[in-house]
Every structure is written in C-alpha cells, then in structure tokens.
Design a protein around this motif. Structure first.
Motif, mmCIF file in Angstrom:
data_model
loop_
_atom_site.group_PDB
_atom_site.id
_atom_site.type_symbol
_atom_site.label_atom_id
_atom_site.label_comp_id
_atom_site.label_asym_id
_atom_site.label_seq_id
_atom_site.Cartn_x
_atom_site.Cartn_y
_atom_site.Cartn_z
ATOM 1 N N SER A 283 0.819 -1.224 -0.238
ATOM 2 C CA SER A 283 -0.145 0.064 0.134
ATOM 3 C C SER A 283 0.871 1.140 0.012
ATOM 4 N N ILE A 284 0.209 2.431 -0.663
ATOM 5 C CA ILE A 284 1.063 3.482 -0.490
ATOM 6 C C ILE A 284 1.426 3.961 0.797
ATOM 7 N N GLU A 285 0.847 3.881 1.804
ATOM 8 C CA GLU A 285 1.071 3.996 3.155
ATOM 9 C C GLU A 285 2.186 3.442 3.823
ATOM 10 N N ASP A 286 1.885 2.085 3.534
ATOM 11 C CA ASP A 286 3.163 1.187 4.152
ATOM 12 C C ASP A 286 4.126 1.434 3.421
ATOM 13 N N ARG A 287 4.172 1.820 2.095
ATOM 14 C CA ARG A 287 5.695 1.780 1.427
ATOM 15 C C ARG A 287 6.250 3.178 2.084
ATOM 16 N N ARG A 288 5.509 4.150 1.953
ATOM 17 C CA ARG A 288 6.223 5.365 2.456
ATOM 18 C C ARG A 288 6.951 4.989 3.850
ATOM 19 N N THR A 289 6.036 4.395 4.562
ATOM 20 C CA THR A 289 6.619 4.353 6.171
ATOM 21 C C THR A 289 7.547 3.212 6.291
ATOM 22 N N SER A 290 7.622 2.360 5.281
ATOM 23 C CA SER A 290 8.853 1.111 5.694
ATOM 24 C C SER A 290 9.752 0.834 4.423
ATOM 25 N N GLU A 291 9.651 1.573 3.306
ATOM 26 C CA GLU A 291 10.437 1.445 2.250
ATOM 27 C C GLU A 291 11.996 1.414 2.662
ATOM 28 N N ARG A 292 12.382 2.362 3.354
ATOM 29 C CA ARG A 292 13.827 2.559 3.860
ATOM 30 C C ARG A 292 14.228 1.298 4.766
ATOM 31 N N GLU A 293 13.556 1.011 5.763
ATOM 32 C CA GLU A 293 13.671 -0.098 6.503
ATOM 33 C C GLU A 293 13.798 -1.494 5.544
ATOM 34 N N LEU A 294 12.951 -1.404 4.465
ATOM 35 C CA LEU A 294 12.876 -2.719 3.601
ATOM 36 C C LEU A 294 14.462 -2.729 2.589
ATOM 37 N N LEU A 295 14.669 -1.480 2.205
ATOM 38 C CA LEU A 295 15.979 -1.288 1.486
ATOM 39 C C LEU A 295 17.133 -1.594 2.396
ATOM 40 N N ASP A 296 17.181 -1.160 3.764
ATOM 41 C CA ASP A 296 18.191 -1.722 4.702
ATOM 42 C C ASP A 296 18.251 -3.154 4.823
ATOM 43 N N LEU A 297 17.086 -3.685 4.901
ATOM 44 C CA LEU A 297 16.808 -5.362 5.024
ATOM 45 C C LEU A 297 17.518 -6.045 3.811
ATOM 46 N N TYR A 298 17.219 -5.489 2.408
ATOM 47 C CA TYR A 298 17.860 -5.956 1.381
ATOM 48 C C TYR A 298 19.243 -5.932 1.326
ATOM 49 N N ALA A 299 19.878 -4.536 1.745
ATOM 50 C CA ALA A 299 21.417 -4.546 1.638
ATOM 51 C C ALA A 299 21.950 -5.398 2.872
ATOM 52 N N ASP A 300 21.417 -5.669 3.888
ATOM 53 C CA ASP A 300 21.829 -6.488 4.993
ATOM 54 C C ASP A 300 21.918 -8.050 4.333
ATOM 55 N N ARG B 213 29.812 -7.594 -1.044
ATOM 56 C CA ARG B 213 29.752 -7.995 -2.388
ATOM 57 C C ARG B 213 29.821 -6.707 -3.548
ATOM 58 N N GLY B 214 29.907 -5.615 -2.729
ATOM 59 C CA GLY B 214 30.097 -4.389 -3.410
ATOM 60 C C GLY B 214 28.861 -3.535 -3.736
ATOM 61 N N TYR B 215 27.700 -4.213 -3.211
ATOM 62 C CA TYR B 215 26.233 -3.425 -3.714
ATOM 63 C C TYR B 215 25.859 -2.777 -2.539
ATOM 64 N N VAL B 216 26.218 -1.460 -2.298
ATOM 65 C CA VAL B 216 26.037 -0.894 -0.948
ATOM 66 C C VAL B 216 25.049 0.097 -1.078
ATOM 67 N N MET B 217 24.636 0.679 0.175
ATOM 68 C CA MET B 217 23.270 1.576 0.273
ATOM 69 C C MET B 217 23.127 2.456 -0.647
ATOM 70 N N ASN B 218 23.985 3.395 -0.802
ATOM 71 C CA ASN B 218 23.976 4.841 -1.587
ATOM 72 C C ASN B 218 23.774 4.374 -3.068
ATOM 73 N N ARG B 219 24.328 2.995 -3.232
ATOM 74 C CA ARG B 219 24.089 2.599 -4.779
ATOM 75 C C ARG B 219 22.705 2.111 -4.964
ATOM 76 N N ILE B 220 22.179 1.421 -3.816
ATOM 77 C CA ILE B 220 20.946 0.870 -3.920
ATOM 78 C C ILE B 220 19.928 1.803 -4.049
ATOM 79 N N VAL B 221 20.114 2.909 -3.195
ATOM 80 C CA VAL B 221 18.768 4.098 -3.150
ATOM 81 C C VAL B 221 19.067 4.718 -4.503
ATOM 82 N N ASP B 222 20.188 5.077 -5.003
ATOM 83 C CA ASP B 222 20.260 5.713 -6.226
ATOM 84 C C ASP B 222 19.460 4.848 -7.368
ATOM 85 N N ASP B 223 19.799 3.434 -7.342
ATOM 86 C CA ASP B 223 19.186 2.590 -8.297
ATOM 87 C C ASP B 223 17.662 2.415 -8.117
ATOM 88 N N TYR B 224 17.246 2.359 -7.083
ATOM 89 C CA TYR B 224 16.122 2.295 -6.551
ATOM 90 C C TYR B 224 15.043 3.478 -7.215
#
Length: 358
Positions: free
Chosen positions: A272-289, A295-306
């Motif tokens: 949902s729009i509301e859940d995405r706005r609230t949780s997407e940064r946490e979910l991107l952190d989870l992905y990065a971890d 492996r060379g795919y770090v958070m700043n690259r992840i956010v730019d690509d996202y």
C-alpha cells in the motif's frame, strides 16, 4: 511402473493430459506410481498461461496433487507469449535455478519441457502449505520483508553478471525495449480513456510522461547486473507461514537487469502507498543486509538505483492496459497497480532522475 518408460511428450493443451502422460511425469520425477484417477482444476484467469491443479489417485509413491502450467489457449495471449519469448525464458530460468546451490526459494519442478512457442511445466502443489498473494489487496510489511529477503538471495547468487555473460534466454533491457516501448506508447491513450474517471489527471499525465523516457530507461547502462524475476507482483508470490518464507513463482520475464528492478517493481505495486512510504527505507536496509555489503552493492548505490528502477512497475502496468481485456476484474487489478505505481514515481522523482541519468 516400467523403468524404461519414455520421457513425457510435449502437450499443447491441458485437455490432452491423460493417465499415461501423468505417469511418465511422475516417473521422470522419481516416483513409482500408477495413476488410477485424476481431476483437473483450473487455477487463475489464464491471461498469461493455462494453469491447473491436478488431483491424483495413484497406486504407489506419488504426491496427492501437482500443478501444471501450459501455454495459454487464447490466441492473443499465446501470441504475446511467443512475441515476448515467455516460454523459453521461464524454462531457462527454472533450469538455471535447479543448477544453483543457493538462492531464492522456488517450487520444486517435477517436469519441464519447452520450445519457443510452447511449455509444459509441472511443479509441486504448494497450495496446502502456502497462501497466495492478493494483488488488489496488496501485502503487509511483514510479507514484504519475506519477499525482499528472497530478492536479495536471488540477486546475490548471480551477482555481478554482465549482459554478455548471461544465459541466452535472459531478457536484456535494450532488446526488451524493442517490444515494450511501442506497447507502452500505444497504451497511453488507452489508460486515459479506460481510467479517466478513476485516476487523477496528474497520474494520467504521469503515464504519458513515463512513455517519453521509456526508450532511454530501457537503454540505461549499469555497472553490474544480475538475474532478476522481472514481474514480481505479490500475486506471483506464495507465502509459507510455517517457514516464514516467500516463494517466487511465474518466471516468464526473467532477465539480466539492475537488482532494484525487482525491488522497486514490488514495493511500488504490491505494498500500500502508506506502508511503502513508512517502511521502504527499512526494507531497503533489509535488502542490503541480506545481499551483503562485501559483495560491493552498498546502500548509496541501492538508493540511487531504486529511485530509477521503481518506474519498472509503472511501465509494466501501463503497457498491460494495451494487452489485457477491458473487463471489470482486470481493471480492478490494473487500477490498484496504477494508483500505487504513480504515487511511488511521484514520491521519488523517478522521471526526473532518469532524465538526469540520460
């Protein structure tokens, strides 16, 4: 059962399934059983495949039911399957995953055969131990965490992967654009007509603007890529609550892409729009971890690509308007996706980011 039984023949329709064919499938999967009775129960709407659960009564060692996925019986859907390479892509993806020792969770394959214009895919039936995703309702944050974890496991397994080194069946974005860009361009007027009273004017305009950068987006170069699902809507996911895992299904548009194609597509369309706005940064952190920073795919690259890749959901949904029938159940699905897709693209300024990257 005779140990010399030949491999199952390639069928065209579910109606051709008979006891001998089912026995040959079970034998190929290592089961010794004679099929006494079977019942075919269709699953889904048949927009991109004809899929059925087959309930078995057997003598011997065999599952109580299996799932069979064949090419769609409708001419227009089949033409799309051939034109997009869906059959050979899905077959290639499952063969690749079968050879991988690690990665995301997928159903166990009992039998797989396919050509450029046909596929017979027989899988374990997970319906008794899983629940299916509901695209219109979307999924909650906990389910999203499970899906994001599977994406990270999939992507890290094949990372980094250059286009030249990817399997020949895997979609390459520039060549995919040759097929999808004209479809999206033709869909712009259809979105405006079909959803004129349901989408705000700014979102209808956003679809039209997305079409203007579609070619450039498909042609973007990325330093490293990986194997991606390509169409990770929540209704292409099963949830095993006992294991606390998501299971990814329907691999008809698997390809070599930037990893955030899957993550952005999923979060922009299935949460949902509301859940995405609230949780997407946490979910991107989870992905990065889960992916692993070493492996060379770090958070700043992840956010730019996202920011750039989450438009994948809007591109696909809008194009689907040109491919799927104008019918109430289809339109409910497309509207749910368009509302979420447009909000995400707005929130992240994705079109402007693509223009800067161009």
């Amino acid at each position: 059962m005779d140990g010399t039984r030949t491999a199952p023949r390639l069928l065209d329709t579910l109606a051709e399934i008979d006891g001998d064919w089912l026995e040959s499938v079970l034998h190929a999967a290592g089961h010794s059983a004679r099929v006494r009775e079977f019942a075919i129960q269709p699953i889904g709407a048949g927009n991109v495949s004809d899929t059925a659960r087959i309930v078995l009564t057997t003598d011997g060692d065999a599952p109580a039911s299996i799932v069979a996925k064949f090419r769609p019986s409708t001419a227009s859907s089949h033409a799309h399957g051939v034109g997009s390479g869906a059959y050979s892509i899905e077959a290639g993806a499952y063969r690749l995953f079968a050879a991988a020792t690690d990665g995301c969770r997928i159903p166990r394959i009992l039998w797989l055969a396919g050509t450029d214009d046909n596929i017979n895919l027989v899988m374990e039936d997970l319906s008794r131990v899983t629940r299916a995703g509901d695209q219109v309702a979307g999924c909650g944050v906990e389910d999203a965490r499970r899906v994001i974890t599977q994406f990270a496991r999939l992507h890290r397994t094949f990372w980094p992967l250059a286009s030249k080194d990817a399997p020949p069946w895997a979609i390459r974005m520039p060549s995919a654009g040759d097929y999808w860009v004209p479809v999206l361009e033709s869909a712009v007027s259809q979105v405006a007509q079909r959803f004129a009273d349901l989408l705000p004017d700014r979102h209808i305009a956003l679809v039209a603007e997305a079409a203007t950068v579609s070619r450039a987006w498909h042609d973007l170069r990325h330093p490293a890529m990986t194997i991606t699902h390509g169409d990770p809507r929540v209704d292409n996911v099963l949830f095993d609550d006992d294991a606390g895992e998501a299971i990814l299904i329907d691999w008809q548009v698997a390809g070599v892409r930037n990893p955030m194609h899957d993550v952005g597509y999923f979060l922009s369309g299935s949460v949902s729009i509301e859940d995405r706005r609230t949780s997407e940064r946490e979910l991107l952190d989870l992905y990065a971890d889960e992916f692993g920073a070493t492996r060379g795919y770090v958070m700043n690259r992840i956010v730019d690509d996202y920011r750039i890749q989450l438009i994948s959901g809007l591109m696909t949904t809008a194009a689907a308007v040109a491919l799927l029938p104008d019918a109430p159940p289809v339109n409910r699905l497309l509207l749910a996706l368009l509302e979420r897709n447009c909000a995400a693209v707005e929130d992240w300024g994705s079109i402007a980011a693509i223009r800067r990257r161009m």
